[in-house]
Design an enzyme around this catalytic site. Structure first.
Site, mmCIF file in Angstrom:
data_model
loop_
_atom_site.group_PDB
_atom_site.id
_atom_site.type_symbol
_atom_site.label_atom_id
_atom_site.label_comp_id
_atom_site.label_asym_id
_atom_site.label_seq_id
_atom_site.Cartn_x
_atom_site.Cartn_y
_atom_site.Cartn_z
ATOM 1 N N THR A 12 -4.741 -4.949 4.018
ATOM 2 C CA THR A 12 -4.392 -3.583 3.654
ATOM 3 C C THR A 12 -2.878 -3.356 3.760
ATOM 4 O O THR A 12 -2.142 -4.276 4.095
ATOM 5 C CB THR A 12 -5.196 -2.586 4.521
ATOM 6 O OG1 THR A 12 -5.002 -1.276 4.029
ATOM 7 C CG2 THR A 12 -4.815 -2.652 5.992
ATOM 8 N N CYS A 13 -2.440 -2.132 3.440
ATOM 9 C CA CYS A 13 -1.019 -1.748 3.452
ATOM 10 C C CYS A 13 -0.358 -2.119 4.773
ATOM 11 O O CYS A 13 -0.927 -1.837 5.808
ATOM 12 C CB CYS A 13 -0.898 -0.242 3.213
ATOM 13 S SG CYS A 13 0.746 0.433 3.416
ATOM 14 N N PRO A 14 0.829 -2.686 4.809
ATOM 15 C CA PRO A 14 1.666 -3.092 3.680
ATOM 16 C C PRO A 14 1.571 -4.588 3.368
ATOM 17 O O PRO A 14 2.432 -5.110 2.670
ATOM 18 C CB PRO A 14 3.063 -2.767 4.201
ATOM 19 C CG PRO A 14 2.993 -3.137 5.661
ATOM 20 C CD PRO A 14 1.550 -2.875 6.092
ATOM 21 N N VAL A 15 0.550 -5.280 3.895
ATOM 22 C CA VAL A 15 0.505 -6.743 3.824
ATOM 23 C C VAL A 15 0.581 -7.310 2.391
ATOM 24 O O VAL A 15 1.393 -8.203 2.147
ATOM 25 C CB VAL A 15 -0.699 -7.301 4.624
ATOM 26 C CG1 VAL A 15 -0.838 -8.795 4.451
ATOM 27 C CG2 VAL A 15 -0.533 -6.969 6.107
#
Lengths: 73, 139
Positions: A12-15
């Site tokens: 999920t964000c920011p991966v």
């Protein structure tokens, strides 16, 4: 020319965005970076990031919840 | 790549540290530069073993709220702060530690994760860093 594949499925964000940037930094001009993921916002934001860095998107494939973005470094 | 994000990390709360690191990592992923200026309670998180120590800014309930949020974060597969910090450094992010905070709180360099810190400075360093930045935030 080399192809670098990045798998961010389930992340999920920011991966997804960060992993894409890390791969682009490692890639040489002419190389292709392919990012696979499932995070909906990143499907919009990875092309946004590429645009602001002046990089070309070769294609975006989508199959159910999964997307694949191909970027030319 | 002249545009830059500069964030003052004043709070040491876990949720706020997440905000700062996500924005910083996002900025660098969008092709910008990013600097984090750690001061006051924020600097406490740069101590060895201190990164995950911060409480929630709201509804911490003596750690119970934080524990609940953390278990939800794990379910949602949110990256831990340690990983966000590693990514930040790998992308070329800059960290500045506030020297005045170190003096006030009696923090010595050897107590800090010095491998992350690029510069030790005071207000002039922040202003110099931020004057040509497109985005500057105080968290």
């Amino acid at each position: 020319m080399t192809t670098i594949e990045v798998d961010t499925r389930g992340e999920t964000c920011p991966v997804p965005l960060v992993e894409c940037r890390k791969a682009l930094r490692k890639a040489k001009p002419g190389d292709e970076v392919i990012v696979t993921g499932t995070h909906p916002a990143s499907k919009k934001e990875i092309p946004m990031a590429c645009e602001s860095m002046g990089l070309e998107i070769i294609g975006i494939d989508e199959e159910s919840d999964e997307w694949k973005i191909r970027i030319k470094r | 790549m002249s545009n830059k994000t500069v964030i003052i990390v004043h709070s040491g709360d876990m949720d706020k540290l997440y905000s700062a690191l996500i924005i910083a990592n996002g900025s660098m992923s969008m092709g910008m530069e990013a600097s984090l200026y750690f001061t006051f309670w924020g600097l406490e998180r740069l101590k060895k073993g201190g990164l995950e120590k911060g409480p929630l800014s709201k509804m911490n309930f003596l750690g119970l709220g934080k524990w609940m949020v953390k278990s939800r974060m794990k379910k949602a597969n949110v990256a831990p702060l340690e990983r966000m910090m590693t990514d930040f450094k790998e992308l070329g992010g800059k960290i500045i530690a506030c020297e005045m905070t170190m003096e006030i709180m009696g923090i010595k360099q050897e107590q800090l994760r010095t491998e992350w810190i690029d510069e030790y400075g005071a207000v002039g360093t922040y202003v110099h860093e931020a004057k040509d930045a497109e985005i500057t935030l105080f968290i």
